[in-house]
Design a protein around this motif. Sequence first.
Motif, PDB file in Angstrom:
ATOM      1  N   ARG A 246       6.856  34.577  20.311  1.00  0.00           N
ATOM      2  CA  ARG A 246       7.545  33.508  21.021  1.00  0.00           C
ATOM      3  C   ARG A 246       7.257  32.178  20.314  1.00  0.00           C
ATOM      4  O   ARG A 246       6.228  32.011  19.657  1.00  0.00           O
ATOM      5  N   TYR A 247       8.188  31.249  20.447  1.00  0.00           N
ATOM      6  CA  TYR A 247       8.007  29.931  19.855  1.00  0.00           C
ATOM      7  C   TYR A 247       8.781  28.910  20.677  1.00  0.00           C
ATOM      8  O   TYR A 247       9.553  29.263  21.574  1.00  0.00           O
ATOM      9  N   GLN A 248       8.557  27.643  20.402  1.00  0.00           N
ATOM     10  CA  GLN A 248       9.224  26.584  21.129  1.00  0.00           C
ATOM     11  C   GLN A 248       9.977  25.680  20.169  1.00  0.00           C
ATOM     12  O   GLN A 248       9.810  25.761  18.955  1.00  0.00           O
ATOM     13  N   GLY A 249      10.794  24.827  20.708  1.00  0.00           N
ATOM     14  CA  GLY A 249      11.558  23.895  19.899  1.00  0.00           C
ATOM     15  C   GLY A 249      12.747  23.366  20.669  1.00  0.00           C
ATOM     16  O   GLY A 249      13.558  24.138  21.153  1.00  0.00           O
ATOM     17  N   LYS A 250      12.855  22.055  20.801  1.00  0.00           N
ATOM     18  CA  LYS A 250      13.978  21.454  21.502  1.00  0.00           C
ATOM     19  C   LYS A 250      14.972  20.907  20.494  1.00  0.00           C
ATOM     20  O   LYS A 250      14.618  20.252  19.530  1.00  0.00           O
ATOM     21  N   LYS A 251      16.239  21.203  20.751  1.00  0.00           N
ATOM     22  CA  LYS A 251      17.280  20.799  19.812  1.00  0.00           C
ATOM     23  C   LYS A 251      17.808  19.405  20.126  1.00  0.00           C
ATOM     24  O   LYS A 251      17.703  18.908  21.247  1.00  0.00           O
ATOM     25  N   LYS A 252      18.371  18.790  19.137  1.00  0.00           N
ATOM     26  CA  LYS A 252      19.122  17.548  19.285  1.00  0.00           C
ATOM     27  C   LYS A 252      20.516  17.804  18.747  1.00  0.00           C
ATOM     28  O   LYS A 252      20.684  18.410  17.688  1.00  0.00           O
ATOM     29  N   SER A 253      21.534  17.346  19.479  1.00  0.00           N
ATOM     30  CA  SER A 253      22.920  17.605  19.089  1.00  0.00           C
ATOM     31  C   SER A 253      23.672  16.307  18.833  1.00  0.00           C
ATOM     32  O   SER A 253      23.335  15.250  19.380  1.00  0.00           O
ATOM     33  N   LEU A 254      24.712  16.383  18.015  1.00  0.00           N
ATOM     34  CA  LEU A 254      25.484  15.199  17.656  1.00  0.00           C
ATOM     35  C   LEU A 254      26.910  15.603  17.301  1.00  0.00           C
ATOM     36  O   LEU A 254      27.124  16.599  16.601  1.00  0.00           O
ATOM     37  N   LEU A 255      27.886  14.844  17.779  1.00  0.00           N
ATOM     38  CA  LEU A 255      29.292  15.072  17.447  1.00  0.00           C
ATOM     39  C   LEU A 255      29.671  14.375  16.144  1.00  0.00           C
ATOM     40  O   LEU A 255      29.083  13.348  15.776  1.00  0.00           O
ATOM     41  N   TYR A 256      30.694  14.908  15.485  1.00  0.00           N
ATOM     42  CA  TYR A 256      31.175  14.276  14.262  1.00  0.00           C
ATOM     43  C   TYR A 256      31.641  12.849  14.535  1.00  0.00           C
ATOM     44  O   TYR A 256      31.412  11.945  13.713  1.00  0.00           O
ATOM     45  N   SER A 257      32.289  12.623  15.660  1.00  0.00           N
ATOM     46  CA  SER A 257      32.785  11.277  15.969  1.00  0.00           C
ATOM     47  C   SER A 257      31.644  10.268  16.010  1.00  0.00           C
ATOM     48  O   SER A 257      31.810   9.099  15.633  1.00  0.00           O
ATOM     49  N   GLU A 258      30.489  10.707  16.461  1.00  0.00           N
ATOM     50  CA  GLU A 258      29.326   9.824  16.521  1.00  0.00           C
ATOM     51  C   GLU A 258      28.752   9.578  15.123  1.00  0.00           C
ATOM     52  O   GLU A 258      28.329   8.468  14.782  1.00  0.00           O
ATOM     53  N   TYR A 259      28.747  10.642  14.303  1.00  0.00           N
ATOM     54  CA  TYR A 259      28.357  10.472  12.900  1.00  0.00           C
ATOM     55  C   TYR A 259      29.314   9.516  12.196  1.00  0.00           C
ATOM     56  O   TYR A 259      28.883   8.609  11.464  1.00  0.00           O
ATOM     57  N   LYS A 260      30.620   9.704  12.408  1.00  0.00           N
ATOM     58  CA  LYS A 260      31.633   8.903  11.722  1.00  0.00           C
ATOM     59  C   LYS A 260      31.506   7.432  12.085  1.00  0.00           C
ATOM     60  O   LYS A 260      31.668   6.549  11.221  1.00  0.00           O
ATOM     61  N   GLU A 261      31.213   7.144  13.343  1.00  0.00           N
ATOM     62  CA  GLU A 261      31.053   5.749  13.750  1.00  0.00           C
ATOM     63  C   GLU A 261      29.881   5.109  13.009  1.00  0.00           C
ATOM     64  O   GLU A 261      29.985   3.980  12.526  1.00  0.00           O
ATOM     65  N   TRP A 262      28.783   5.842  12.916  1.00  0.00           N
ATOM     66  CA  TRP A 262      27.609   5.352  12.180  1.00  0.00           C
ATOM     67  C   TRP A 262      27.931   5.220  10.696  1.00  0.00           C
ATOM     68  O   TRP A 262      27.585   4.220  10.055  1.00  0.00           O
ATOM     69  N   ARG A 263      28.603   6.230  10.122  1.00  0.00           N
ATOM     70  CA  ARG A 263      28.898   6.207   8.695  1.00  0.00           C
ATOM     71  C   ARG A 263      29.833   5.064   8.343  1.00  0.00           C
ATOM     72  O   ARG A 263      29.689   4.412   7.295  1.00  0.00           O
ATOM     73  N   ASP A 264      30.824   4.764   9.210  1.00  0.00           N
ATOM     74  CA  ASP A 264      31.721   3.637   8.980  1.00  0.00           C
ATOM     75  C   ASP A 264      30.948   2.327   8.975  1.00  0.00           C
ATOM     76  O   ASP A 264      31.244   1.419   8.183  1.00  0.00           O
ATOM     77  N   TRP A 265      29.949   2.225   9.863  1.00  0.00           N
ATOM     78  CA  TRP A 265      29.100   1.028   9.894  1.00  0.00           C
ATOM     79  C   TRP A 265      28.334   0.895   8.584  1.00  0.00           C
ATOM     80  O   TRP A 265      28.209  -0.209   8.027  1.00  0.00           O
ATOM     81  N   VAL A 266      27.806   2.006   8.067  1.00  0.00           N
ATOM     82  CA  VAL A 266      27.077   1.988   6.798  1.00  0.00           C
ATOM     83  C   VAL A 266      27.990   1.531   5.661  1.00  0.00           C
ATOM     84  O   VAL A 266      27.606   0.677   4.845  1.00  0.00           O
ATOM     85  N   ASP A 267      29.203   2.079   5.614  1.00  0.00           N
ATOM     86  CA  ASP A 267      30.139   1.714   4.554  1.00  0.00           C
ATOM     87  C   ASP A 267      30.512   0.236   4.625  1.00  0.00           C
ATOM     88  O   ASP A 267      30.599  -0.450   3.602  1.00  0.00           O
ATOM     89  N   GLN A 268      30.735  -0.259   5.849  1.00  0.00           N
ATOM     90  CA  GLN A 268      31.090  -1.670   6.016  1.00  0.00           C
ATOM     91  C   GLN A 268      29.942  -2.573   5.597  1.00  0.00           C
ATOM     92  O   GLN A 268      30.147  -3.617   4.956  1.00  0.00           O
ATOM     93  N   LYS A 269      28.730  -2.168   5.923  1.00  0.00           N
ATOM     94  CA  LYS A 269      27.546  -2.943   5.547  1.00  0.00           C
ATOM     95  C   LYS A 269      27.407  -3.012   4.022  1.00  0.00           C
ATOM     96  O   LYS A 269      27.098  -4.059   3.458  1.00  0.00           O
ATOM     97  N   ASP A 270      27.671  -1.880   3.361  1.00  0.00           N
ATOM     98  CA  ASP A 270      27.597  -1.846   1.909  1.00  0.00           C
ATOM     99  C   ASP A 270      28.652  -2.763   1.285  1.00  0.00           C
ATOM    100  O   ASP A 270      28.385  -3.455   0.297  1.00  0.00           O
ATOM    101  N   GLU A 271      29.854  -2.785   1.882  1.00  0.00           N
ATOM    102  CA  GLU A 271      30.909  -3.652   1.368  1.00  0.00           C
ATOM    103  C   GLU A 271      30.537  -5.125   1.549  1.00  0.00           C
ATOM    104  O   GLU A 271      30.777  -5.951   0.667  1.00  0.00           O
ATOM    105  N   ASP A 272      29.955  -5.461   2.698  1.00  0.00           N
ATOM    106  CA  ASP A 272      29.585  -6.840   2.978  1.00  0.00           C
ATOM    107  C   ASP A 272      28.490  -7.330   2.029  1.00  0.00           C
ATOM    108  O   ASP A 272      28.424  -8.524   1.706  1.00  0.00           O
ATOM    109  N   GLU A 273      27.637  -6.404   1.582  1.00  0.00           N
ATOM    110  CA  GLU A 273      26.523  -6.785   0.719  1.00  0.00           C
ATOM    111  C   GLU A 273      26.900  -6.733  -0.756  1.00  0.00           C
ATOM    112  O   GLU A 273      26.127  -7.185  -1.611  1.00  0.00           O
ATOM    113  N   ALA A 274      28.069  -6.149  -1.050  1.00  0.00           N
ATOM    114  CA  ALA A 274      28.486  -6.012  -2.449  1.00  0.00           C
ATOM    115  C   ALA A 274      28.900  -7.359  -3.059  1.00  0.00           C
ATOM    116  O   ALA A 274      29.327  -8.265  -2.371  1.00  0.00           O
TER     117      ALA A 274
END
Length: 274
Positions: A246-274
């Motif tokens: 037996r073992y333990q472990g709690k999962k964390k889940s994430l939707l693509y839409s939530e990833y995409k929102e974060w990734r768009d923020w990263v891309d915009q930040k990179d553009e602003d700093e370029a």
Amino acid sequence: MATVPHCLYCFETLAAYLEGRKSLSLSEVVDAWNEYKKDAGAGIEDSSKQESLEKQIPALKRVVGSESTDISSTSSPSSGSSLSLATETTATSTDSLPETIITESPLFVTWNTVSPRTGNTSLRGCIGTFEAQELGEGLSSYAITSAINDMRFDPISKRELPSLEVAVTLLTDFEDCADTMDWEIGKHGLRISFSERGRRFGATYLPDVAAEQGWTKEETLVSLMRKAGWSGRKDKWQSVELKVVRYQGKKKSLLYSEYKEWRDWVDQKDEDEA
């Protein structure tokens, strides 16, 4: 336990692989996530401030939630997994360590597809390992392996990304069971092994599977034996000598839409700093 950045990193790794670009590293994802929270005005340090975050950033509600979408209509367990088997399991526990300093762990990465109409999820791929992995390398490797090389499914394609949900489970507290019933539904994952007619069998279910499927302990064990390839009579399962870990472990889940929102923020930040 698994964190939001772990899930973001799995999506980042898979998206980069399918899009033919270079992925951010896990440390870069963690740093970007922390900046993202500050930029959004969340200002949280732990899950005790979840309610505040939900009020400030409605789009992130499910990122912070501790459980994934209900899968009561799913035909396959969302965490019914394939695995990379080591010959022996090393006792591993990270419960006592702060999340920020966990650098390696046994792990599983699960991909689900989410119905846009009902929100129900269906298993799309799940592979992991019981050998401790450095998280940057392990999550990257198994994010792709579970998406591309789970033999139960066709490889995930780029066009499927928007329909996906990822779940990361870091495994802890491996213990040999005193008997086949020495475990708790909803708390423990199971790893079984047995031999019959000169053939060795083995399979695992992650901690959430039995509870999600509404199985009893006996039903869980029989299903796990079937998954391992056992074809004996159901009422004869107890005649098989099972080794149960037996073992333990709690999962964390994430939707693509939530990833995409974060990734768009990263891309915009990179553009602003370029």
